[in-house]
Design an enzyme around this catalytic site. Structure first.
Site, short mmCIF file in Angstrom:
data_model
loop_
_atom_site.label_atom_id
_atom_site.label_comp_id
_atom_site.label_asym_id
_atom_site.label_seq_id
_atom_site.Cartn_x
_atom_site.Cartn_y
_atom_site.Cartn_z
CB SER A 5 1.42 0.87 -8.77
OG SER A 5 0.02 0.62 -8.85
CE LYS A 39 1.63 3.80 -6.70
NZ LYS A 39 1.09 3.93 -5.44
CG HIS A 82 -0.52 4.78 -10.72
ND1 HIS A 82 -1.10 4.41 -9.52
CD2 HIS A 82 -0.66 3.70 -11.54
CE1 HIS A 82 -1.56 3.17 -9.62
NE2 HIS A 82 -1.31 2.73 -10.83
CG ASN A 83 -1.68 6.32 -6.02
OD1 ASN A 83 -1.14 5.54 -6.80
ND2 ASN A 83 -1.64 6.15 -4.71
CD GLU A 95 -5.38 3.46 -7.13
OE1 GLU A 95 -4.22 3.17 -7.49
OE2 GLU A 95 -5.72 3.43 -5.93
C1 6PG Z 1 -1.22 1.12 -5.89
C2 6PG Z 1 -2.21 1.92 -5.08
C3 6PG Z 1 -1.82 2.09 -3.67
C4 6PG Z 1 -2.75 2.99 -2.87
C5 6PG Z 1 -4.07 2.39 -2.58
C6 6PG Z 1 -4.92 3.14 -1.58
O1 6PG Z 1 -0.78 1.69 -6.87
O2 6PG Z 1 -0.91 -0.02 -5.56
O3 6PG Z 1 -2.33 3.19 -5.66
O4 6PG Z 1 -0.53 2.62 -3.66
O5 6PG Z 1 -2.16 3.28 -1.67
O6 6PG Z 1 -4.78 2.16 -3.73
O7 6PG Z 1 -5.16 4.46 -1.91
P1 6PG Z 1 -6.32 5.25 -1.16
O8 6PG Z 1 -6.40 4.72 0.25
O9 6PG Z 1 -5.95 6.68 -1.15
O10 6PG Z 1 -7.58 4.95 -1.91
#
Ligand code: 6PG
Length: 472
Positions: free
Chosen positions: A129, A185, A188-189, A192
């Protein structure tokens, strides 16, 4: 001839940046990409003069690496990962290690790990990430696979990972077996997604209630970034509001179409949480928020048909801004509480043996959800490693207590003004549900037993009961 220490397949921007990071930290690298043109450009450009050796066939690539080989894939998740592994296998020796650094679905990683390990190879699914900058200057890394194989790459990963400001510790740790790295991960997303939706809702309420300008939003978020909300995503948000569109001169954010995209990791987390029976309503609201936003044409049509309140906000502007800041923080705590509870549940279900405090630690720098507040999560788990939910930690309890009046007032204002706040409302409902000794599920049980003889338990004695619901 000297062999290279580390190999990377897939020279997209992430791959190119990751490789430069590895090389800058003193490890020689070999690279391979399906299209040789990309490799040539990389070698002549960013890789020029560096200990990065190009290979134009997979055989040449594999032969240029020292044993046991350490090969990282940064190719598109899904079929390309399987295809690359299939091409590599005949060229590898037993004991070689393949690391998949893409956003692969964790069950794919479980399957690949089993297949490869049964053939004598090592396999790692590693969450990476931090986007392009992170890959180059220090990402947060979440490697999962066999502990012994991790030792082969630990020095490299420790060197390239981001370092936490507080103590200089590397933002990488051995996560656990199988697909655990990609699982973490995924969570984590999802977190996010939750953070981004909560920030967007805070912006929406303030915009609709107070009509603030992009410059004012820049100042508010920059201010918030100095306090407890201090995080990469708040900083990014503050900076977004500064950027003007080169064509129209307007703030760029105001000319961007309100349709959110997604690649699916947040959705995966919601699906998995439902499967495991762990509630993550804030994060699922964030996924739903993106879905509803993408139905732009339907919304435009509905906007001309459906009505909402006509009320205007009449209170003090600063009071609302401060209340929204507090509501955002309380909602964020609830969102992380949901994410960490899911990790706990998954750890039991899949035998990942996750250390939640250490996971919060490796998210402190490098990754997209990096934030000051992750230290507080680690501290909470240091106080009690068996914490059933972050909300019952004494410090978080106090933090929420001090903000809950503001939090409730913000949701009330949003309801009065007809501004949708699905994630913030979901956080509050999660909080109110979790702290309820008694929920109305007694009535649901009664209904189930009434129409389907699904039985129920009683509060006053053990056993399974069924009632004859016909009232004579
Ligand atoms: C990271 C992000 C990354 C992710 C993008 C796009 O940790 O660097 O999580 O891995 O792919 O943020 O995610 P979306 O296109 O689903 O918003």
């Amino acid at each position: 001839m000297n062999k290279q220490v580390f190999g990377l397949i897939g020279l997209g921007v992430m791959g190119q940046n990751f490789v430069q990071n590895v090389e800058r930290n003193g490890f020689s690298v070999a690279v391979y990409n399906r299209s040789s043109e990309t490799t040539e450009k990389f070698i002549a450009g960013p890789a020029a003069g560096k200990n990065i050796k190009p290979a134009y066939t997979l055989k040449e690539f594999v032969d240029s690496l020292e044993s046991p080989r350490r090969i990282m894939l940064l190719v598109k998740a899904g079929a390309p990962v399987d295809a690359t592994i299939q091409q590599l296998i005949p060229l590898l020796d037993k004991g070689d290690l393949i690391i998949d650094g893409g956003n692969s679905f964790f069950t794919d990683t479980e399957r690949r790990a089993k297949e490869l390990e049964s053939q004598g190879f090592n396999f790692f699914g590693m969450g990476v990430s931090g986007g392009e900058e992170g890959a180059l200057w220090g990402p947060s890394l979440m490697p999962g696979g066999s502990r012994d194989a991790y030792k082969e790459v630990e020095p490299i990963m420790k060197a390239v990972a981001a370092k936490a400001e507080e103590d200089g510790e590397s933002c990488v740790t051995y996560i656990g077996p199988g697909g655990s790295g990609h699982y973490v991960k995924m969570v984590h997303n999802g977190i996010e997604y939750g953070d981004m939706q909560l920030i967007a809702e805070a912006y929406d309420l303030l915009k609709q209630a107070l009509g603030l300008s992009a410059q004012q939003f820049h100042e508010i978020f920059a201010e918030w970034n100095k306090g407890e909300l201090s995080s990469f995503l708040i900083e990014v948000t503050a900076n977004v509001f500064k950027k003007l569109d080169e064509e129209t001169g307007k703030p760029l954010v105001d000319v961007i179409l309100d349709k959110a995209g997604q690649k699916g990791t947040g959705k995966w987390m919601s699906i998995n949480a439902l499967d495991l029976g762990s509630a993550i309503p804030t994060i699922t609201s964030a996924v739903d928020g993106r879905i509803l936003s993408s139905q732009k044409e339907e919304r435009v049509n509905a906007a001309s048909i459906l009505t909402g309140p006509t009320k205007k906000y009449e209170g003090s502007s600063q009071k609302l801004i401060d209340a929204v800041r507090d509501a955002l923080y309380a909602s964020k705590i609830c969102s992380y509480a949901q994410g960490m509870s899911l990790l706990k549940r998954a750890s039991e279900e899949y035998n990942y043996n996750l250390d939640l405090g250490i996971i919060a630690k490796i998210w402190r720098a490098g990754c997209i959800i990096r934030a000051r507040f992750l230290n507080d999560i680690t501290n909470a788990y240091n106080r009690n490693n068996e914490l059933p939910n972050l909300l019952v930690d004494g410090e978080f309890q106090k933090t929420i207590d001090a903000r809950q009046d503001a939090w409730r007032s913000v949701i009330k204002s949003a309801i009065d003004l007809g501004v949708p706040m699905p994630a913030m409302s979901a956080s509050l409902a999660y909080y109110d549900s979790y702290r309820s000794e008694r929920l109305p599920a007694n009535l649901i049980q009664a209904q189930r037993d009434f129409f389907g003889a699904h039985t129920f338990e009683r509060i006053d004695k053990p056993g399974i009961f069924h009632a004859d619901w016909e009232v004579k």
